[in-house]
Scaffold this motif. Structure first.
Motif, PDB file in Angstrom:
ATOM      1  N   HIS A   1       0.762  -1.466   0.008  1.00  0.00           N
ATOM      2  CA  HIS A   1      -0.171   0.050  -0.126  1.00  0.00           C
ATOM      3  C   HIS A   1       1.006   1.341  -0.033  1.00  0.00           C
ATOM      4  N   ASP A   2       1.863   1.286   0.778  1.00  0.00           N
ATOM      5  CA  ASP A   2       2.708   2.338   1.149  1.00  0.00           C
ATOM      6  C   ASP A   2       3.680   2.703  -0.043  1.00  0.00           C
ATOM      7  N   ASP A   3       3.876   1.846  -1.011  1.00  0.00           N
ATOM      8  CA  ASP A   3       5.026   1.860  -1.725  1.00  0.00           C
ATOM      9  C   ASP A   3       4.424   2.362  -3.262  1.00  0.00           C
ATOM     10  N   ILE A   4       2.821   2.308  -3.459  1.00  0.00           N
ATOM     11  CA  ILE A   4       2.387   2.622  -4.792  1.00  0.00           C
ATOM     12  C   ILE A   4       2.636   4.124  -5.135  1.00  0.00           C
ATOM     13  N   PRO A   5       2.565   5.085  -4.426  1.00  0.00           N
ATOM     14  CA  PRO A   5       2.760   6.205  -4.967  1.00  0.00           C
ATOM     15  C   PRO A   5       4.213   6.592  -5.447  1.00  0.00           C
ATOM     16  N   ASN A   6       5.190   6.062  -4.853  1.00  0.00           N
ATOM     17  CA  ASN A   6       6.602   6.193  -5.240  1.00  0.00           C
ATOM     18  C   ASN A   6       6.827   5.289  -6.744  1.00  0.00           C
ATOM     19  N   MET A   7       6.298   4.055  -6.632  1.00  0.00           N
ATOM     20  CA  MET A   7       6.444   3.255  -7.751  1.00  0.00           C
ATOM     21  C   MET A   7       5.800   3.700  -9.169  1.00  0.00           C
ATOM     22  N   PHE A   8       4.803   4.520  -9.015  1.00  0.00           N
ATOM     23  CA  PHE A   8       4.203   5.002 -10.330  1.00  0.00           C
ATOM     24  C   PHE A   8       4.325   6.574 -10.295  1.00  0.00           C
ATOM     25  N   GLY A   9       4.662   7.379  -9.309  1.00  0.00           N
ATOM     26  CA  GLY A   9       4.898   8.890  -9.465  1.00  0.00           C
ATOM     27  C   GLY A   9       6.097   9.272  -9.507  1.00  0.00           C
ATOM     28  N   ARG A  10       7.167   8.558  -9.432  1.00  0.00           N
ATOM     29  CA  ARG A  10       8.509   9.023  -9.217  1.00  0.00           C
ATOM     30  C   ARG A  10       9.321   8.240 -10.292  1.00  0.00           C
ATOM     31  N   VAL A  11       9.789   8.864 -11.269  1.00  0.00           N
ATOM     32  CA  VAL A  11      10.614   8.220 -12.183  1.00  0.00           C
ATOM     33  C   VAL A  11      12.004   7.788 -11.694  1.00  0.00           C
TER      34      VAL A  11
ATOM     35  N   GLN B   1      -5.076 -10.330   2.006  1.00  0.00           N
ATOM     36  CA  GLN B   1      -5.105  -8.970   2.306  1.00  0.00           C
ATOM     37  C   GLN B   1      -6.523  -8.830   2.237  1.00  0.00           C
ATOM     38  N   ASN B   2      -7.224  -7.901   3.533  1.00  0.00           N
ATOM     39  CA  ASN B   2      -8.611  -7.945   3.479  1.00  0.00           C
ATOM     40  C   ASN B   2      -9.058  -6.495   3.028  1.00  0.00           C
ATOM     41  N   TYR B   3      -8.219  -5.808   2.207  1.00  0.00           N
ATOM     42  CA  TYR B   3      -8.389  -4.524   1.758  1.00  0.00           C
ATOM     43  C   TYR B   3      -7.656  -4.235   0.499  1.00  0.00           C
ATOM     44  N   ILE B   4      -8.314  -3.375  -0.340  1.00  0.00           N
ATOM     45  CA  ILE B   4      -7.662  -2.894  -1.922  1.00  0.00           C
ATOM     46  C   ILE B   4      -7.098  -1.660  -1.695  1.00  0.00           C
ATOM     47  N   SER B   5      -5.967  -1.525  -2.036  1.00  0.00           N
ATOM     48  CA  SER B   5      -5.383  -0.044  -2.219  1.00  0.00           C
ATOM     49  C   SER B   5      -5.864   0.439  -3.360  1.00  0.00           C
ATOM     50  N   PHE B   6      -6.446   1.791  -3.232  1.00  0.00           N
ATOM     51  CA  PHE B   6      -6.747   2.608  -4.415  1.00  0.00           C
ATOM     52  C   PHE B   6      -5.853   3.771  -4.356  1.00  0.00           C
ATOM     53  N   CYS B   7      -5.397   4.292  -5.409  1.00  0.00           N
ATOM     54  CA  CYS B   7      -4.444   5.302  -5.462  1.00  0.00           C
ATOM     55  C   CYS B   7      -4.920   6.106  -6.780  1.00  0.00           C
ATOM     56  N   ARG B   8      -5.268   7.343  -6.661  1.00  0.00           N
ATOM     57  CA  ARG B   8      -5.310   8.282  -7.944  1.00  0.00           C
ATOM     58  C   ARG B   8      -4.189   9.264  -8.030  1.00  0.00           C
ATOM     59  N   LEU B   9      -3.372   9.495  -8.784  1.00  0.00           N
ATOM     60  CA  LEU B   9      -2.123  10.387  -8.643  1.00  0.00           C
ATOM     61  C   LEU B   9      -1.771  10.714 -10.045  1.00  0.00           C
ATOM     62  N   ASP B  10      -1.236  11.777  -9.956  1.00  0.00           N
ATOM     63  CA  ASP B  10      -0.182  12.217 -11.235  1.00  0.00           C
ATOM     64  C   ASP B  10       1.174  12.560 -10.886  1.00  0.00           C
ATOM     65  N   ILE B  11       1.923  12.806 -11.713  1.00  0.00           N
ATOM     66  CA  ILE B  11       3.439  13.254 -11.372  1.00  0.00           C
ATOM     67  C   ILE B  11       3.681  14.740 -11.529  1.00  0.00           C
ATOM     68  N   ASP B  12       4.565  15.256 -10.555  1.00  0.00           N
ATOM     69  CA  ASP B  12       5.247  16.692 -10.881  1.00  0.00           C
ATOM     70  C   ASP B  12       6.354  16.275 -11.570  1.00  0.00           C
ATOM     71  N   ILE B  13       6.428  16.854 -12.978  1.00  0.00           N
ATOM     72  CA  ILE B  13       7.507  16.208 -13.566  1.00  0.00           C
ATOM     73  C   ILE B  13       8.734  16.847 -13.341  1.00  0.00           C
ATOM     74  N   HIS B  14       8.472  18.206 -13.041  1.00  0.00           N
ATOM     75  CA  HIS B  14       9.704  19.247 -12.838  1.00  0.00           C
ATOM     76  C   HIS B  14      10.431  18.805 -11.414  1.00  0.00           C
ATOM     77  N   ARG B  15       9.889  18.286 -10.369  1.00  0.00           N
ATOM     78  CA  ARG B  15       9.967  18.090  -9.166  1.00  0.00           C
ATOM     79  C   ARG B  15      10.363  16.665  -8.979  1.00  0.00           C
ATOM     80  N   ASN B  16       9.767  15.500  -9.970  1.00  0.00           N
ATOM     81  CA  ASN B  16       9.887  14.335 -10.026  1.00  0.00           C
ATOM     82  C   ASN B  16       9.335  13.765  -8.497  1.00  0.00           C
ATOM     83  N   ILE B  17       8.247  14.099  -8.220  1.00  0.00           N
ATOM     84  CA  ILE B  17       7.555  13.464  -7.036  1.00  0.00           C
ATOM     85  C   ILE B  17       6.121  13.268  -7.303  1.00  0.00           C
ATOM     86  N   PRO B  18       5.506  12.406  -6.784  1.00  0.00           N
ATOM     87  CA  PRO B  18       4.143  12.103  -7.045  1.00  0.00           C
ATOM     88  C   PRO B  18       3.082  13.141  -6.447  1.00  0.00           C
TER      89      PRO B  18
END
Length: 611
Positions: A79-89, A132-149
């Motif tokens: 769950h906690d790794d999803i933002p960095n896995m998709f929102g940080r190059v 796992q008894n829950y589904i992690s849901f994440c809606r995000l995009d990427i800050d291209i200039h700062r390379n952060i989700p």
């Protein structure tokens, strides 16, 4: 979806699809001339070509946007790794030496960036891990200039269906018409190289929101080797719905690739410096012995002695100067080391490759070969090949299918080592294969801890590495040798059938001629103008008494042809030492069996023994 609406144009000349009066007259005159030529050709009975549709420039307001959904039943993501896995190059690393699927590790991020550039919509990720008894849901995009989700929503939802895996959804601009054939070709190749997976490809165009859905289902008892998500980037809707299912034919999966240490011949200067920074070893001897493969303690001591007087086994590895590190790198390039083995690699396997080819192409005959592990520049690699003849939806000539670490390669085929080898280095005629008229499928899969791609797109493997070129040629030749024996047998069987057919065709004429001669001889014998004795006299008496007729002669002659044909076939089987019974392809469905078992694998089949 993104607020684009059709508005009435006020100033037509502002738009890029505006056509001036002069351009319109010129276009109409050209179309009139083309129609006149077509009418003249039709009157003369010549073949009429279809008129090409006139080019119409598409304005930006007419761009097509589509929703792409990709879902699998794999191991999921924390769950906690999803933002960095998709929102940080470049959030992860591939410094550990391991055979990896994909080419960059940037597929999902490329889809997200394209979505941000073309529509501005965020990406949606759903994931759940086993038990796992829950589904992690994440809606995000990427800050291209700062390379952060940039996280819009990150929450846990109920997992009532006990689903595990990962799902990704993007809204992008695309072009289905241009890329449709490539996408379907990619899916078909994936089905060939992964017959243990079930793919469901669905294109929906009649819904209010167009969608393209791809579901990947793998055997649940095995760890998922995840697919790169970048392959689903370029979809867009068309006027017809499409549903294609690629069925699973086995649940035997290749082993998970093992991580291994670096071979001294494969490291560069930067990698040695990074290993020195990260090592927990204190002295140089321990560093050489434990951070690299194929360096034993005695060999490490010999290497240190060869480096020079300023080196000793007990010196601190952290205190090495840049000059000393350069000396270590130089010696690594010059010294002789044992080759690494291929235990860390995970090829598809000859069984899976053969099954995938049969499943998707339905060829008349197929041969596969899996070579032993070989080495280039300190990296082990394995080449697997398959060659098929005939089949469904296969074009005449050579049809080349290329795979790198079990990923299909679609583009830049001309410069690839597989294409060049198949086209220029294989004498197909010597194996009784016509590379122009026959439907020939050439499948080559290369797995390695480092695939030597050429170009920034990583779509082809160069032809300049002699070890790989030689291994590819040898693997294809081994397949051709197997096919040659099958083709020769098929040709001999065809010739035998043709000979039998020719003999059978002349049986009525031969029977009539022989019977007429016998009747004349019987008349002479009865009139005593010419007397026959012994067996000849008995035959003539039977002819006179209608015991031997034209029909009985024809039946006996047909039996004789069958007997000769059988004896020749038996003689051939005895000489060749092969006795083949008629066979047919069967598929054994996977068993949902909870108890333990183990597999006995061979190139041709897998025998599963349940306890």
């Amino acid at each position: 979806m993104i607020g684009l609406v059709d508005r009435e144009r006020i100033d037509e000349k502002l738009y890029d699809d505006y056509e001036t009066e002069k351009a319109r007259e010129k276009r109409l005159a050209k179309e009139a001339r083309a129609q006149e030529i077509q009418a003249r050709n039709a009157a003369l009975g010549k073949k009429v070509k279809e008129t090409a549709a006139s080019k119409v420039m598409k304005g930006r307001g007419e761009a097509l946007f589509y929703r792409v959904i990709c879902k699998d039943n794999g191991k999921g993501m924390p769950h906690d790794d999803i933002p960095n896995m998709f929102g940080r190059v470049l959030s992860g690393t591939k410094y550990g030496l391991k055979q990896t699927r994909g080419k960059f590790g940037l597929g999902a991020k490329m889809a997200l960036i394209w979505s941000k550039m073309s529509t501005g919509f965020p990406i949606e990720i759903s994931s759940s891990m086993k038990r796992q008894n829950y589904i992690s849901f994440c809606r995000l995009d990427i800050d291209i200039h700062r390379n952060i989700p940039h996280i819009h929503l990150h929450e846990k939802r109920d997992n009532k269906e006990k689903w595990h895996g990962a799902g990704i959804q993007v809204v992008i601009e695309g072009n289905w018409t241009t890329y449709r054939s490539k996408i379907l070709h990619y899916m078909r190749q994936m089905a060939v190289i992964t017959p243990y997976a079930q793919f469901l490809f669905r294109f929906v165009s009649d819904a209010p929101e167009y969608a393209l859905i791809l579901l990947l289902n793998l055997p649940t008892d095995h760890q998922l080797i995840q697919l790169p998500l970048s392959i689903f980037m370029f979809y867009s809707p068309c006027s017809k719905n499409i549903t294609i299912s690629f069925a699973r034919r086995t649940d035997v999966m290749p082993p998970v690739p093992a991580e291994t240490k670096h071979h001294p011949s494969s490291v560069d200067l930067l990698l040695i410096k990074r290993l020195i920074e990260e090592t927990s070893k204190q002295n140089l001897l321990q560093f050489l012995q434990h951070e690299f493969i194929k360096i034993r303690k005695s060999y490490a001591e010999r290497l240190i002695g060869e480096m020079g007087p300023e080196f000793n086994p007990k010196m601190s590895v952290k205190a090495l100067s840049s000059r000393q590190i350069v000396r270590i790198h130089q010696l690594f390039r010059q010294a002789k080391f044992d080759d690494p083995n291929g235990d860390c690699l995970s090829p598809a396997g000859e069984y899976n490759l053969r099954l995938g080819i049969i499943k998707e192409l339905h060829p008349d005959m197929v041969a596969t070969y899996s070579g032993s592990a070989q080495v280039f520049e300190g990296h082990p690699f394995i080449v697997e090949a398959g060659v098929s003849v005939g089949g469904k939806d296969v074009k005449q000539g050579l049809n080349i299918f290329r795979f790198a670490n079990r990923i299909p390669l679609l583009f830049e085929q001309g410069g690839d080592v597989v294409t060049r080898t198949a086209m220029k280095r294989i004498n197909w005629s010597s194996y009784k294969i016509n590379q122009v008229q026959d439907k020939v499928g050439v499948f080559v899969s290369i797995v390695s801890t480092k695939i030597p791609f050429k170009g920034t797109g990583k779509e082809y493997i160069g032809d300049d590495i002699s070890e790989i070129a030689t291994a590819v040629k040898s693997a294809i030749q081994q397949c051709c040798i197997q096919l040659k024996s099958k083709i020769v047998k098929k040709m001999q069987a065809r010739e035998q059938q043709e000979r039998k057919r020719n003999l059978s065709k002349y049986i009525p004429d031969a029977t009539g001629a022989v019977y007429e001669v016998l009747k004349e001889m019987a008349k002479l014998h009865a009139s005593k103008k010419r007397r026959y004795e012994g067996e000849a006299a008995d035959i003539l008496r039977k002819v006179s008494g209608q015991l031997i007729t034209r029909e009985t002669l024809q039946e006996k002659l047909a039996q004789h042809v069958e007997q000769v044909d059988y004896e020749m076939a038996l003689e051939y089987a005895t000489q060749s030492g092969v006795s083949e019974e008629p066979r047919e392809d069967i598929y054994i469905q996977s068993l949902d069996y909870g108890k333990s078992f183990f597999d006995l694998c061979s190139p041709a089949f897998v025998f599963r023994l349940f306890s």
